[in-house]
Design a protein around this motif. Sequence first.
Motif, PDB file in Angstrom:
ATOM      1  N   ALA A  95       0.821  -1.211   0.000  1.00 32.52           N
ATOM      2  CA  ALA A  95       0.000   0.000   0.000  1.00 32.52           C
ATOM      3  C   ALA A  95       0.851   1.256   0.000  1.00 32.52           C
ATOM      4  O   ALA A  95       0.444   2.296  -0.547  1.00 32.52           O
ATOM      5  CB  ALA A  95      -0.917  -0.009   1.223  1.00 32.52           C
ATOM      6  N   ALA A  96       2.034   1.187   0.598  1.00 29.04           N
ATOM      7  CA  ALA A  96       2.863   2.387   0.755  1.00 29.04           C
ATOM      8  C   ALA A  96       3.158   3.054  -0.580  1.00 29.04           C
ATOM      9  O   ALA A  96       3.155   4.290  -0.680  1.00 29.04           O
ATOM     10  CB  ALA A  96       4.160   2.021   1.470  1.00 29.04           C
ATOM     11  N   LEU A  97       3.403   2.252  -1.603  1.00 26.19           N
ATOM     12  CA  LEU A  97       3.722   2.831  -2.907  1.00 26.19           C
ATOM     13  C   LEU A  97       2.532   3.582  -3.491  1.00 26.19           C
ATOM     14  O   LEU A  97       2.683   4.667  -4.071  1.00 26.19           O
ATOM     15  CB  LEU A  97       4.172   1.716  -3.853  1.00 26.19           C
ATOM     16  CG  LEU A  97       4.865   2.141  -5.151  1.00 26.19           C
ATOM     17  CD1 LEU A  97       6.086   2.989  -4.871  1.00 26.19           C
ATOM     18  CD2 LEU A  97       5.262   0.895  -5.944  1.00 26.19           C
ATOM     19  N   LEU A  98       1.332   3.025  -3.330  1.00 29.46           N
ATOM     20  CA  LEU A  98       0.125   3.720  -3.789  1.00 29.46           C
ATOM     21  C   LEU A  98      -0.157   4.954  -2.947  1.00 29.46           C
ATOM     22  O   LEU A  98      -0.649   5.979  -3.456  1.00 29.46           O
ATOM     23  CB  LEU A  98      -1.077   2.775  -3.746  1.00 29.46           C
ATOM     24  CG  LEU A  98      -1.096   1.618  -4.747  1.00 29.46           C
ATOM     25  CD1 LEU A  98      -2.245   0.675  -4.437  1.00 29.46           C
ATOM     26  CD2 LEU A  98      -1.225   2.141  -6.167  1.00 29.46           C
ATOM     27  N   GLY A 109      -1.434  -4.356   2.236  1.00 33.37           N
ATOM     28  CA  GLY A 109      -2.165  -3.819   1.090  1.00 33.37           C
ATOM     29  C   GLY A 109      -2.519  -4.878   0.071  1.00 33.37           C
ATOM     30  O   GLY A 109      -3.090  -4.568  -0.970  1.00 33.37           O
ATOM     31  N   ILE A 110      -2.201  -6.148   0.362  1.00 32.86           N
ATOM     32  CA  ILE A 110      -2.571  -7.261  -0.521  1.00 32.86           C
ATOM     33  C   ILE A 110      -3.630  -8.106   0.181  1.00 32.86           C
ATOM     34  O   ILE A 110      -3.418  -8.592   1.298  1.00 32.86           O
ATOM     35  CB  ILE A 110      -1.359  -8.130  -0.880  1.00 32.86           C
ATOM     36  CG1 ILE A 110      -0.322  -7.314  -1.650  1.00 32.86           C
ATOM     37  CG2 ILE A 110      -1.797  -9.337  -1.707  1.00 32.86           C
ATOM     38  CD1 ILE A 110      -0.805  -6.794  -3.002  1.00 32.86           C
ATOM     39  N   ALA A 158      -6.489 -11.675  -6.206  1.00 29.22           N
ATOM     40  CA  ALA A 158      -5.812 -10.843  -5.217  1.00 29.22           C
ATOM     41  C   ALA A 158      -6.058  -9.379  -5.564  1.00 29.22           C
ATOM     42  O   ALA A 158      -6.236  -9.023  -6.732  1.00 29.22           O
ATOM     43  CB  ALA A 158      -4.314 -11.133  -5.174  1.00 29.22           C
ATOM     44  N   LEU A 159      -6.077  -8.558  -4.536  1.00 28.58           N
ATOM     45  CA  LEU A 159      -6.352  -7.137  -4.678  1.00 28.58           C
ATOM     46  C   LEU A 159      -5.219  -6.360  -4.017  1.00 28.58           C
ATOM     47  O   LEU A 159      -4.822  -6.664  -2.885  1.00 28.58           O
ATOM     48  CB  LEU A 159      -7.687  -6.813  -4.000  1.00 28.58           C
ATOM     49  CG  LEU A 159      -8.486  -5.596  -4.450  1.00 28.58           C
ATOM     50  CD1 LEU A 159      -8.872  -5.712  -5.915  1.00 28.58           C
ATOM     51  CD2 LEU A 159      -9.740  -5.465  -3.590  1.00 28.58           C
ATOM     52  N   TRP A 160      -4.691  -5.378  -4.736  1.00 25.90           N
ATOM     53  CA  TRP A 160      -3.668  -4.466  -4.205  1.00 25.90           C
ATOM     54  C   TRP A 160      -4.379  -3.146  -3.919  1.00 25.90           C
ATOM     55  O   TRP A 160      -4.934  -2.527  -4.825  1.00 25.90           O
ATOM     56  CB  TRP A 160      -2.556  -4.300  -5.232  1.00 25.90           C
ATOM     57  CG  TRP A 160      -1.493  -3.287  -4.926  1.00 25.90           C
ATOM     58  CD1 TRP A 160      -1.174  -2.743  -3.715  1.00 25.90           C
ATOM     59  CD2 TRP A 160      -0.601  -2.705  -5.883  1.00 25.90           C
ATOM     60  NE1 TRP A 160      -0.139  -1.856  -3.848  1.00 25.90           N
ATOM     61  CE2 TRP A 160       0.243  -1.820  -5.164  1.00 25.90           C
ATOM     62  CE3 TRP A 160      -0.436  -2.846  -7.267  1.00 25.90           C
ATOM     63  CZ2 TRP A 160       1.231  -1.073  -5.806  1.00 25.90           C
ATOM     64  CZ3 TRP A 160       0.555  -2.105  -7.889  1.00 25.90           C
ATOM     65  CH2 TRP A 160       1.375  -1.232  -7.167  1.00 25.90           C
ATOM     66  N   VAL A 161      -4.393  -2.747  -2.667  1.00 27.19           N
ATOM     67  CA  VAL A 161      -5.123  -1.541  -2.270  1.00 27.19           C
ATOM     68  C   VAL A 161      -4.204  -0.602  -1.504  1.00 27.19           C
ATOM     69  O   VAL A 161      -3.146  -0.999  -0.998  1.00 27.19           O
ATOM     70  CB  VAL A 161      -6.348  -1.891  -1.405  1.00 27.19           C
ATOM     71  CG1 VAL A 161      -7.320  -2.771  -2.170  1.00 27.19           C
ATOM     72  CG2 VAL A 161      -5.926  -2.567  -0.105  1.00 27.19           C
ATOM     73  N   ILE A 213      -5.263 -11.924   4.620  1.00 27.57           N
ATOM     74  CA  ILE A 213      -4.710 -10.579   4.526  1.00 27.57           C
ATOM     75  C   ILE A 213      -3.198 -10.718   4.653  1.00 27.57           C
ATOM     76  O   ILE A 213      -2.699 -11.185   5.677  1.00 27.57           O
ATOM     77  CB  ILE A 213      -5.260  -9.684   5.654  1.00 27.57           C
ATOM     78  CG1 ILE A 213      -6.789  -9.622   5.585  1.00 27.57           C
ATOM     79  CG2 ILE A 213      -4.647  -8.289   5.593  1.00 27.57           C
ATOM     80  CD1 ILE A 213      -7.444  -9.063   6.847  1.00 27.57           C
ATOM     81  N   VAL A 214      -2.477 -10.333   3.612  1.00 26.10           N
ATOM     82  CA  VAL A 214      -1.016 -10.393   3.686  1.00 26.10           C
ATOM     83  C   VAL A 214      -0.553  -9.308   4.660  1.00 26.10           C
ATOM     84  O   VAL A 214      -1.001  -8.162   4.602  1.00 26.10           O
ATOM     85  CB  VAL A 214      -0.393 -10.202   2.295  1.00 26.10           C
ATOM     86  CG1 VAL A 214       1.134 -10.236   2.370  1.00 26.10           C
ATOM     87  CG2 VAL A 214      -0.893 -11.297   1.339  1.00 26.10           C
TER      88      VAL A 214
END
Length: 511
Positions: A106-109, A162-163, A127-130, A152-153
């Motif tokens: 998530a940090a990059l987003l 965030g994955i 999988a969802l990257w949020v 939840i990763v």
Amino acid sequence: MQPQQALIRLQRGRIVEVVPREGEVRICAEAWEHVYPGAWVLPGFVDAHGHLVHLGLELQQPRLHHCRSAQECVEALRAVQPNRGEWLVAFGWNHERWEPPQLPTAALLDELFPELPVALRRVDGHALWVNSAALRRAGISASTPDPPGGWIVRTHSGVPTGILVDAAMEPVLRLIPEPTPKQLQQAILQAASLCLQYGITEVHDMDVAPEWVPLFHELAEAGQLPIRVQSYVRGQRGEWDAAGLLPTVGEFFRLRGVKFYADGALGSYGAALLEPYADRPEHRGLLLWEPEQLEHAVRRAVEAGWHIAIHAIGDAANRMVVQLYCKLRHEGILAERQLLRVEHAQIVHPDDLERFAESGAIASVQPIHCLSDAEMACKRLGAERTAWAYRWRSLLEAGIPLAAGSDFPIESPDVRLGLAAFCFRQPPHWEQPWHPEECLEMSQALQAYTNWAHLAADTDEQRGLLLPGYDADLVVVDRNLAAAQSPEEITAARILAVYVAGIRRFVANIG
């Protein structure tokens, strides 16, 4: 199945005569005639596993398939505005193609989108990257437990990275506004138009939401649906039952079956394996049902008259599904032409081949996955188990019919890519084929995209052969695919024209 050069006469949407004709394809009805010099004709291709609405929606939003790093994904979204209410959604990232192949965070987003909620689906859809804004809105924190059938990763300290995998995606997905009916119908038509360009005349549409069904009916009844659609309705949470749906018939749209998921995907470690992942020894993936629960859900759908399609990728999931199918078959509760399908059947343990055949199930496979997944699958499975993966010839030799699809939009709906994968199994940039003992002959590959695919939807007595009395669903190509000596010869073939119910729905711009 062999391409032909022939004169084909049509009447009322069906073939009435096929006459061999050297050097050309000539298709004619009472009021018109189309001639294609040097061309070859086949029954229209079927994509036996796709997602029309999702393909159409993905065509309307950013696609991240081409990105080679997490940073490149973020940069591709820099100028994109919210495209689903207050949310920014996109699709197609694949960390296995990045260097290094690490899951993003998530940090990059957050650097670019500190307040706007962002949700990016992985290419396999599992999988969802949020970003942190999305996590906050969904109420997902370090204290949130993993749901059944998902995880939840997290960092070593338990903080979500965030994955979100499989069922863990649901709290976020529920918050994203649904497209309007008009947007959905536009998506269906855009997806169908793209399918026609690849010679596809029929799609087995998987995991269809009940609320989409009236939209398909409306398009079909208005004569606007240009391809045939066999619909497999969502069953994972009893959606078909709650909506009061039952099988229907129709020329261009049918409610055909119910779709369930037994496990997740290999790339996101969700495929359920009998032994641990080679590159994650503490993990065996996720079975999304207890066997007794799945049996109860499937029995209810069988009793209502539905065909059954169950997603199974890992060998543990395939074993569970095949055991269930054998049990149903032996009890004799299936109607005479009630079909059982295993969607993907990617990793099948050698001990289960005989039982798979005994179950009478059809393997609905996606050959392009083999090429896209090869490097990743080698890491996930190790050397021994890769021999059990994407094992098309083994399935056929065991007496298990194959139906071919693409799983679009996860892969391209381009049938030429699927035929090349079936016949040559050569991943990009590999000098040698991957497990060439599992390659198919071109005649078998074409059957998997035509009459065997129709068998998987119980339409093989109407379509899939160039014979009098069969529906005039045809594809005209510029060369004899059966003579191809390389993948490049197959993928270079041009689709010249496509007919559905005797009407030319696509013609290439030769100029």
